[in-house]
Design an enzyme around this catalytic site. Structure first.
Site, PDB file in Angstrom:
ATOM      1  N   THR A   1      45.266  59.900  51.755  1.00  0.00           N
ATOM      2  CA  THR A   1      44.261  59.159  52.204  1.00  0.00           C
ATOM      3  C   THR A   1      43.116  58.985  51.674  1.00  0.00           C
ATOM      4  OG1 THR A   1      43.969  61.306  53.445  1.00  0.00           O
ATOM      5  CG2 THR A   1      45.321  59.746  54.583  1.00  0.00           C
TER       6      THR A   1
ATOM      7  N   SER B   1      34.040  66.229  53.620  1.00  0.00           N
ATOM      8  CA  SER B   1      33.915  67.394  54.323  1.00  0.00           C
ATOM      9  C   SER B   1      32.499  68.347  54.062  1.00  0.00           C
ATOM     10  CB  SER B   1      35.049  68.208  53.783  1.00  0.00           C
ATOM     11  OG  SER B   1      35.057  68.474  52.453  1.00  0.00           O
TER      12      SER B   1
ATOM     13  N   HIS C   1      44.277  68.668  56.685  1.00  0.00           N
ATOM     14  CA  HIS C   1      45.065  67.892  55.879  1.00  0.00           C
ATOM     15  C   HIS C   1      46.601  67.760  56.197  1.00  0.00           C
ATOM     16  CE1 HIS C   1      41.875  69.884  53.411  1.00  0.00           C
ATOM     17  NE2 HIS C   1      41.973  68.603  52.863  1.00  0.00           N
TER      18      HIS C   1
ATOM     19  N   HIS D   1      37.818  71.320  53.132  1.00  0.00           N
ATOM     20  CA  HIS D   1      37.475  71.576  51.769  1.00  0.00           C
ATOM     21  C   HIS D   1      35.962  71.655  51.652  1.00  0.00           C
ATOM     22  CE1 HIS D   1      41.345  70.723  49.444  1.00  0.00           C
ATOM     23  NE2 HIS D   1      41.346  71.890  49.730  1.00  0.00           N
TER      24      HIS D   1
ATOM     25  N   CYS E   1      33.836  63.113  58.006  1.00  0.00           N
ATOM     26  CA  CYS E   1      34.517  61.967  58.601  1.00  0.00           C
ATOM     27  C   CYS E   1      35.066  62.275  59.835  1.00  0.00           C
ATOM     28  CB  CYS E   1      35.603  61.369  57.554  1.00  0.00           C
ATOM     29  SG  CYS E   1      36.881  62.876  57.417  1.00  0.00           S
TER      30      CYS E   1
ATOM     31  N   GLU F   1      47.394  67.842  51.286  1.00  0.00           N
ATOM     32  CA  GLU F   1      47.666  66.899  51.984  1.00  0.00           C
ATOM     33  C   GLU F   1      49.322  66.369  51.542  1.00  0.00           C
ATOM     34  OE1 GLU F   1      44.972  63.619  52.943  1.00  0.00           O
ATOM     35  OE2 GLU F   1      46.666  62.346  52.754  1.00  0.00           O
TER      36      GLU F   1
ATOM     37  N   HIS G   1      47.391  68.848  45.959  1.00  0.00           N
ATOM     38  CA  HIS G   1      46.586  68.719  47.205  1.00  0.00           C
ATOM     39  C   HIS G   1      47.299  69.003  48.317  1.00  0.00           C
ATOM     40  CE1 HIS G   1      43.849  67.139  49.945  1.00  0.00           C
ATOM     41  NE2 HIS G   1      43.006  67.096  49.321  1.00  0.00           N
TER      42      HIS G   1
HETATM   43 FE1  SF4 Z   1      39.024  62.223  57.042  1.00  0.00          FE
HETATM   44 FE2  SF4 Z   1      41.106  62.573  55.427  1.00  0.00          FE
HETATM   45 FE3  SF4 Z   1      41.089  61.779  58.231  1.00  0.00          FE
HETATM   46 FE4  SF4 Z   1      40.094  59.932  56.694  1.00  0.00          FE
HETATM   47  S1  SF4 Z   1      42.287  60.962  56.621  1.00  0.00           S
HETATM   48  S2  SF4 Z   1      39.487  60.428  58.451  1.00  0.00           S
HETATM   49  S3  SF4 Z   1      39.165  61.331  55.027  1.00  0.00           S
HETATM   50  S4  SF4 Z   1      40.294  63.676  57.139  1.00  0.00           S
END
Ligand code: SF4
Length: 574
Positions: free
Chosen positions: A163, A263, A74, A42, A12, A126, A124
């Site tokens: 997210t 990832s 994250h 990850h 992403c 994040e 997690h």
């Molecule tokens: Fe990627 Fe997470 Fe950012 Fe979305 S929030 S673009 S899944 S790193």
């Protein structure tokens, strides 16, 4: 067996940004000690690769003693950031901008005194980082069936999502919280990339017999893709690498869908697809399968690219009003074949190991044979060039020597101080040099012996041929950007960025279509200019395919691009 690859598979934006930041930093300052605070993303294969480049992971801030520290995609809590700053280290913040947005939402809610509920997994990274912004109190709620008691029944509550949460689960948790305390302020902070990925795997699950999800076992968003597929009632398997795939998994499977977490690098997905293709081939029979295999081999061995070289030469000759004969077409075909084969062998399995693992394996097993074929075709091209004329021979010899020098390296022991020890090291050199080689061979080599043929039409045909090859090669560079970045190869997209390369390609395509048509209208070239201009817009369809499906089958992709050049040549002759 039919293989369907999800359009959304692969890195992403946030993960790509974090990995690019780390690799670019390492490439520009190789002597700089770089560490990441926690795993950057990850995915074990990518982390292993970063480690091989000297980018280590540090789990505890107390263990950081200096150098440059990259903050993971994250994000981290403000308290951890302060601790890092107090250490006086250089900080590169690779927090995904979309995670940043959630941090800001929580910070603003906390400033208003709102308690914060983060719908996500407590452990997690994040969520742990986000929790640090909830200065008015907060808690993580992973599941609608596990709503924490700490949620206050009075006062305002802010609810956000990790997210990568599933939208459906998020909505159910929100409903449960609303039942406890109606003063809920909801921010749906699920990332669009996650949402699209989950929606696509949901649709895919309806159309296939098996879904293969590729990604790290510790990656939450990959795990959720598996959950979404299984919830649709289809068989689904989560693999980290191609080694986990066995033929038994595919027994009775006619259609297989492949998707990947945010990832998972492209090269890992390609390896999995190659393995699925390999398993499919061992069971598939029939004419269609045989034709597909022959097609793959034709592209993989550069026979198709050689035909494209001949096609381009035919178009250039027709543009100049020169009779199209077999000798210059054969010289071009042999030149293209020998240059590509020899460079592939000399380059070893560097970037191709990541960009096209199937091709890397194919050449690793047959290096000797292809070396002989490459050298023989160089000699044959020289012999035929001599038949065209002595200057054609000299020009071709010069190009072959240049091509040979391109991948040759000066010995490190004696030339360690030089910034580049081979032409290959010169940033962005590959694409213009390939374009120059093909363009010269197609348009200049056949006419160089006769000064009367040095006309404006020759200039137009050179510009047309070189631009078409530049376009084709630069688009391949865009496809290969992850693997090239890993091995430190500075192609044009890496040098100027993906956006600028795309803009450059679109303008170049516009010029490629206008130039031959205009030259034909002004009488500079023959009417062939109109036909060539009519064929080239098909490149735009290829470009569109790239913007929608960056992971399309590599061989099919090359086959289409070179096929357009072959059609341009045939159209010109006919
Ligand atoms: Fe990627 Fe997470 Fe950012 Fe979305 S929030 S673009 S899944 S790193």
């Amino acid at each position: 067996m039919k293989i369907r690859l999800a359009n959304t598979a692969g890195f992403c934006m946030g993960v790509r940004r974090a990995v690019d930041l780390a690799l670019d930093l390492q490439r520009s300052r190789p002597a700089l000690p770089i560490v990441t605070y926690g795993p950057l993303i990850h995915n074990p294969q990518t982390l292993e690769l970063l480690r091989s480049k000297g980018i280590e992971e540090v789990k505890n801030i107390d263990d950081i003693t200096g150098g440059t520290v990259i903050i993971r995609a994250h994000g981290i809590s403000p308290q951890e950031k302060e601790k890092l700053e107090a250490k006086g280290v250089k900080i590169i913040d690779a927090t995904c901008p979309r995670v940043n947005r959630v941090q800001i939402v929580i910070m603003r809610a906390a400033a208003k005194g709102r308690f914060c509920v983060i719908v996500g997994d407590e452990d997690h990274p994040e969520v742990r980082g986000l929790m640090g912004y909830a200065s008015a109190g907060g808690v993580a709620a992973p599941d609608p069936d596990a709503i924490p008691d700490a949620i206050p029944t009075q006062g305002d509550i802010c609810v956000v999502a990790q997210t990568t949460q599933e939208p459906e689960r998020f909505n159910r948790v929100v409903e449960k919280i609303r039942a406890i305390n109606p003063n809920v302020h909801v921010s749906d902070t699920i990332c669009d990339s996650t949402r699209r990925r989950q929606e696509e795997v949901g649709r895919m699950a309806d159309e296939v017999d098996l879904v293969v999800v590729v990604g790290g076992k510790g990656s939450g968003n990959t795990q959720r893709l598996l959950n979404v597929a299984q919830a649709q009632g289809v068989a689904a398997v989560h693999v980290e690498s191609q080694e986990e795939l066995t033929p038994e998994l595919f027994a009775h499977v006619r259609r297989v869908g492949v998707t990947a977490g945010a990832s998972t690098p492209n090269w890992q997905i390609r390896r999995v697809i190659d393995k699925v293709k390999h398993i499919a081939r061992s069971s598939d029979t029939g004419l269609r399968h045989s034709l597909r295999r022959v097609g793959d081999l034709t592209v993989m061995t550069y026979l198709w690219a050689s035909a494209a070289g001949a096609g381009l030469t035919a178009a250039c000759l027709a543009l100049q009003g020169i009779a199209v004969t077999a000798t210059p077409l054969l010289v071009s075909a042999l030149f293209v074949f020998s240059m590509h084969i020899l460079n592939r062998i000399l380059e070893g399995s560097g970037a191709v190991r990541f960009n096209s693992p199937e091709i890397a394996q194919f050449y690793d097993r047959r290096r000797g044979v292809f070396k002989v074929l490459g050298l023989t075709s160089s000699v044959a091209a020289l012999g035929l060039a001599w038949l065209i004329g002595p200057w054609s021979f000299v020009l071709l010899l010069g190009m072959l020597v240049m091509g040979r020098l391109y991948s040759s390296r000066l010995p490190e022991a004696r030339f360690a101080g030089l910034p580049w020890r081979s032409l290959n090291d010169v940033p962005g050199s590959k694409t213009p040099l390939v374009a120059l080689g093909w363009g010269t061979c197609a348009s200049i080599l056949p006419i160089i012996n006769d000064p009367q043929l040095w006309t404006a039409a020759a200039g137009v045909s050179f510009l047309f041929a070189a631009s078409a090859v530049f376009w084709r090669t630069a688009l391949s560079d865009l496809l290969d950007i992850q693997g090239d970045r890993i091995v430190g190869r500075e192609t044009i997209p890496i040098l100027i960025g993906i956006k600028k390369t795309r803009t450059l390609l679109l303008w170049l395509l516009f010029g490629m279509c206008v130039l031959p048509a205009l030259a034909a209208a002004l009488g500079v070239t023959t009417v062939t200019g109109y036909y060539v201009a009519a064929v080239l817009p098909t490149f735009f369809c290829v470009y569109q395919m790239y913007t929608r499906r960056h992971l399309v089958d590599r061989l099919l992709w090359e086959g289409i691009m070179d096929g357009i050049l072959i059609v341009a040549g045939l159209t010109s002759v006919l």
